[in-house]
Design a protein around this motif. Structure first.
Motif, PDB file in Angstrom:
ATOM      1  N   HIS A   1       0.748  -1.301   0.059  1.00 36.00           N
ATOM      2  CA  HIS A   1       0.050   0.004  -0.108  1.00 36.00           C
ATOM      3  C   HIS A   1       0.924   1.197  -0.037  1.00 36.00           C
ATOM      4  O   HIS A   1       0.456   2.356  -0.214  1.00 36.00           O
ATOM      5  CB  HIS A   1      -0.902   0.138   1.320  1.00 36.00           C
ATOM      6  CG  HIS A   1      -2.010  -1.207   1.095  1.00 36.00           C
ATOM      7  ND1 HIS A   1      -3.239  -0.881   0.610  1.00 36.00           N
ATOM      8  CD2 HIS A   1      -2.196  -2.300   1.571  1.00 36.00           C
ATOM      9  CE1 HIS A   1      -3.809  -2.032   0.620  1.00 36.00           C
ATOM     10  NE2 HIS A   1      -3.294  -2.755   1.270  1.00 36.00           N
ATOM     11  N   GLY A   2       2.235   1.223   0.113  1.00 37.02           N
ATOM     12  CA  GLY A   2       3.046   2.265  -0.023  1.00 37.02           C
ATOM     13  C   GLY A   2       3.398   2.771   1.402  1.00 37.02           C
ATOM     14  O   GLY A   2       2.858   2.612   2.423  1.00 37.02           O
TER      15      GLY A   2
ATOM     16  N   GLU B   1       5.147   9.602  -3.091  1.00 34.24           N
ATOM     17  CA  GLU B   1       3.696   9.387  -2.917  1.00 34.24           C
ATOM     18  C   GLU B   1       2.783  10.562  -2.653  1.00 34.24           C
ATOM     19  O   GLU B   1       1.762  10.671  -3.388  1.00 34.24           O
ATOM     20  CB  GLU B   1       3.592   8.382  -1.849  1.00 34.24           C
ATOM     21  CG  GLU B   1       4.040   7.069  -1.865  1.00 34.24           C
ATOM     22  CD  GLU B   1       3.750   6.101  -0.642  1.00 34.24           C
ATOM     23  OE1 GLU B   1       2.999   6.663  -0.074  1.00 34.24           O
ATOM     24  OE2 GLU B   1       4.830   5.221  -0.411  1.00 34.24           O
TER      25      GLU B   1
ATOM     26  N   PHE C   1       1.894   4.014  -6.237  1.00 31.74           N
ATOM     27  CA  PHE C   1       1.338   4.642  -5.097  1.00 31.74           C
ATOM     28  C   PHE C   1       1.161   6.163  -4.987  1.00 31.74           C
ATOM     29  O   PHE C   1       0.909   6.821  -3.984  1.00 31.74           O
ATOM     30  CB  PHE C   1       2.410   4.333  -4.052  1.00 31.74           C
ATOM     31  CG  PHE C   1       2.784   2.875  -3.696  1.00 31.74           C
ATOM     32  CD1 PHE C   1       1.714   2.172  -3.284  1.00 31.74           C
ATOM     33  CD2 PHE C   1       4.215   2.305  -4.233  1.00 31.74           C
ATOM     34  CE1 PHE C   1       1.776   0.832  -3.115  1.00 31.74           C
ATOM     35  CE2 PHE C   1       4.186   0.855  -3.936  1.00 31.74           C
ATOM     36  CZ  PHE C   1       3.097   0.197  -3.347  1.00 31.74           C
TER      37      PHE C   1
END
Length: 320
Positions: free
Chosen positions: A175-176, A274, A314
């Motif tokens: 999920h980053g 991100e 992401f």
């Protein structure tokens, strides 16, 4: 495959209360921009399950939950020297065959090993039982020093509180960094611990802040990542020789200054990739690399993908 959202943790009789609490806390629904995980504990026969503390735990799901989860976790249990029932081993194997991410921490690795999932792979478990795992399952390459071992769709973690390290690693990978860091902040945890189990075997778990002088230097380094930060400069600020500084640093963090800084720079680069639209060249400058090429080399070596590919996977921001 898309990042996992449904999570099922197998909790046999004698399950570790700490382990069950860790996964329940990490994969709790938090709202906002964070993933809405569908988390459930499951067991052989739904109902009250005895924990390693003697306290009962009400588990409402059976093994069928393992058949649909994106992430399947094998939790540690008191009677780990006895293999789980065949139905459990079959369910773990089936989850792996259909492409689910299968993970364990502490002596939960014994369940994955009994299912044959770790044969020919690296794995870890609680350092106290690493030799036993290696003897019981000689086809498994046991790494007693790792906090977690990532073998793609199979991930194993070390004992006790290292369950947090395992879960945060899975979050960061799937999920980053921003998600992993946000959940770590919510749990008042470091988002990443450098070093391995060896630092915890003979001494209490060290914290960066145990050594006030060293803690000040680490805070200064975090605020000046755009600078070269040679060890000689860090040692000078700590009022130590380079050798004494390296020794004190290893005792406090379980790793070397070089490795700590490398992880810090890459973690910060992940967050910027991100959460901003800054050019990779500017991100490289802000985290202390002389060019985007050097950042790319380190990113590919340590994260497995170039920065731009990581950003495509992401990225959340539309403006710097």
């Amino acid at each position: 495959m898309p990042p996992f959202l449904t999570v099922a943790a197998y909790a046999p009789s004698g399950v570790g209360m700490l382990a069950a609490g860790i996964v329940a806390e990490v994969f709790d629904r938090r709202g906002g921009d964070l993933p809405a995980f569908d988390f459930a504990l499951c067991t052989d026969h739904p109902g009250q399950v005895r924990t390693d503390t003697g306290l009962p735990l009400l588990v409402g799901h059976g093994l069928d939950r393992l058949a649909t989860a994106d992430l399947v976790l094998a939790l540690p249990w008191a009677d780990f020297r006895t293999a789980p029932p065949p139905a459990v081993l079959d369910a773990l194997s089936a989850a792996h065959r259909r492409g689910a991410l299968v993970a364990s921490h502490c002596v939960g690795a014994f369940a994955l090993a009994a299912a044959g999932l770790l044969d020919g792979r690296r794995a870890t478990t609680h350092w106290r039982f690493a030799d036993l795992l290696a003897r019981r399952h000689p086809a498994v390459e046991v790494d007693a020093g790792a906090l977690y071992v990532d073998e793609g769709r199979l991930v194993t973690g070390a004992g006790a509180a290292a369950g947090f390290d395992l879960c945060l690693h899975l979050l960061r990978r799937e999920h980053g960094a921003a998600t992993a860091n946000a959940i770590a902040r919510d749990l008042v945890l470091p988002s990443h611990r450098a070093g391995g189990q060896a630092q915890y075997v003979a001494t209490p778990v060290p914290e960066d802040c145990q050594d006030d002088r060293l803690a000040e230097v680490l805070d200064w380094a975090r605020a000046h990542l755009d600078q070269p930060l040679p060890v000689t400069e860090l040692a000078r600020r700590a009022l130590m020789s380079r050798r004494s500084f390296a020794r004190r640093f290893a005792a406090a963090t379980g790793t070397t200054p070089h490795s700590w800084l490398l992880n810090l720079r890459l973690s910060r680069a992940e967050e910027l990739l991100e959460t901003t639209n800054l050019p990779v060249e500017e991100i490289a400058r802000q985290v202390g690399y002389r060019s985007a090429t050097v950042l790319r080399e380190q990113f590919v070596r340590r994260r497995g993908v170039p920065p731009r590919s990581y950003r495509r996977s992401f990225a959340r921001a539309t403006a710097p």
